[in-house]
Design a protein around this motif. Structure first.
Motif, PDB file in Angstrom:
ATOM      1  N   ILE A  31      40.644 -26.360 -12.316  1.00  0.00           N
ATOM      2  CA  ILE A  31      41.772 -25.886 -11.507  1.00  0.00           C
ATOM      3  C   ILE A  31      41.536 -24.455 -11.040  1.00  0.00           C
ATOM      4  O   ILE A  31      41.764 -24.124  -9.877  1.00  0.00           O
ATOM      5  CB  ILE A  31      43.108 -26.031 -12.286  1.00  0.00           C
ATOM      6  CG1 ILE A  31      43.429 -27.516 -12.469  1.00  0.00           C
ATOM      7  CG2 ILE A  31      44.234 -25.286 -11.576  1.00  0.00           C
ATOM      8  CD1 ILE A  31      44.526 -27.782 -13.468  1.00  0.00           C
ATOM      9  N   LEU A  32      41.075 -23.588 -11.947  1.00  0.00           N
ATOM     10  CA  LEU A  32      40.791 -22.206 -11.566  1.00  0.00           C
ATOM     11  C   LEU A  32      39.704 -22.143 -10.495  1.00  0.00           C
ATOM     12  O   LEU A  32      39.822 -21.370  -9.530  1.00  0.00           O
ATOM     13  CB  LEU A  32      40.355 -21.393 -12.795  1.00  0.00           C
ATOM     14  CG  LEU A  32      41.435 -21.083 -13.816  1.00  0.00           C
ATOM     15  CD1 LEU A  32      40.832 -20.482 -15.089  1.00  0.00           C
ATOM     16  CD2 LEU A  32      42.494 -20.166 -13.239  1.00  0.00           C
ATOM     17  N   LYS A  33      38.675 -22.949 -10.645  1.00  0.00           N
ATOM     18  CA  LYS A  33      37.591 -22.954  -9.670  1.00  0.00           C
ATOM     19  C   LYS A  33      38.092 -23.463  -8.323  1.00  0.00           C
ATOM     20  O   LYS A  33      37.783 -22.895  -7.282  1.00  0.00           O
ATOM     21  CB  LYS A  33      36.435 -23.833 -10.162  1.00  0.00           C
ATOM     22  CG  LYS A  33      35.234 -23.807  -9.267  1.00  0.00           C
ATOM     23  CD  LYS A  33      34.092 -24.613  -9.847  1.00  0.00           C
ATOM     24  CE  LYS A  33      32.899 -24.568  -8.916  1.00  0.00           C
ATOM     25  NZ  LYS A  33      31.764 -25.306  -9.458  1.00  0.00           N
ATOM     26  N   SER A  34      38.885 -24.511  -8.338  1.00  0.00           N
ATOM     27  CA  SER A  34      39.438 -25.076  -7.097  1.00  0.00           C
ATOM     28  C   SER A  34      40.358 -24.070  -6.405  1.00  0.00           C
ATOM     29  O   SER A  34      40.310 -23.907  -5.190  1.00  0.00           O
ATOM     30  CB  SER A  34      40.208 -26.357  -7.412  1.00  0.00           C
ATOM     31  OG  SER A  34      40.826 -26.858  -6.268  1.00  0.00           O
ATOM     32  N   SER A  46      40.271 -20.801  -6.626  1.00  0.00           N
ATOM     33  CA  SER A  46      39.536 -19.631  -6.123  1.00  0.00           C
ATOM     34  C   SER A  46      38.711 -19.965  -4.887  1.00  0.00           C
ATOM     35  O   SER A  46      38.396 -19.078  -4.110  1.00  0.00           O
ATOM     36  CB  SER A  46      38.637 -19.051  -7.214  1.00  0.00           C
ATOM     37  OG  SER A  46      37.570 -19.935  -7.501  1.00  0.00           O
ATOM     38  N   SER A  47      38.378 -21.229  -4.682  1.00  0.00           N
ATOM     39  CA  SER A  47      37.588 -21.602  -3.502  1.00  0.00           C
ATOM     40  C   SER A  47      38.455 -21.984  -2.305  1.00  0.00           C
ATOM     41  O   SER A  47      37.947 -22.242  -1.237  1.00  0.00           O
ATOM     42  CB  SER A  47      36.629 -22.748  -3.850  1.00  0.00           C
ATOM     43  OG  SER A  47      37.355 -23.925  -4.182  1.00  0.00           O
ATOM     44  N   SER A  48      39.766 -21.992  -2.507  1.00  0.00           N
ATOM     45  CA  SER A  48      40.684 -22.342  -1.409  1.00  0.00           C
ATOM     46  C   SER A  48      40.945 -21.160  -0.505  1.00  0.00           C
ATOM     47  O   SER A  48      40.945 -20.071  -0.815  1.00  0.00           O
ATOM     48  CB  SER A  48      42.031 -22.814  -1.967  1.00  0.00           C
ATOM     49  OG  SER A  48      41.855 -23.930  -2.782  1.00  0.00           O
TER      50      SER A  48
END
Length: 77
Positions: free
Chosen positions: A70-73, A75-77
């Motif tokens: 979730i954190l990775k998703s 931050s890439s948005s």
């Protein structure tokens, strides 16, 4: 038999550690002692049963993997 483990997870920053701590604390309350210091989460797992210990650690790791995704998703948005 008494089984104990300390698991430490370090994040890139304190904000991500806060998000993870708050997300995992709900699930862990009463089962795992946890604390946050800066960008590091510390978990203390104790059990008298190997099967319960393994299930608890497995749940913690699985939940942490979800938080990381979730954190990775986010931050890439």
């Amino acid at each position: 038999m008494k089984i104990e483990a300390n698991i430490q997870i370090e994040y890139k920053d304190s904000k991500d550690a806060d998000i993870s701590f708050q997300s995992l604390e709900i699930e862990n309350k009463g089962f795992i002692k946890s604390e946050k210091k800066d960008k590091v989460l510390n978990f203390k797992v104790n059990s008298d049963s190997l099967s319960t210990f393994l299930a608890t650690v497995d749940d913690l790791i699985f939940s942490e993997i979800l938080v990381e995704k979730i954190l990775k998703s986010a931050s890439s948005s």
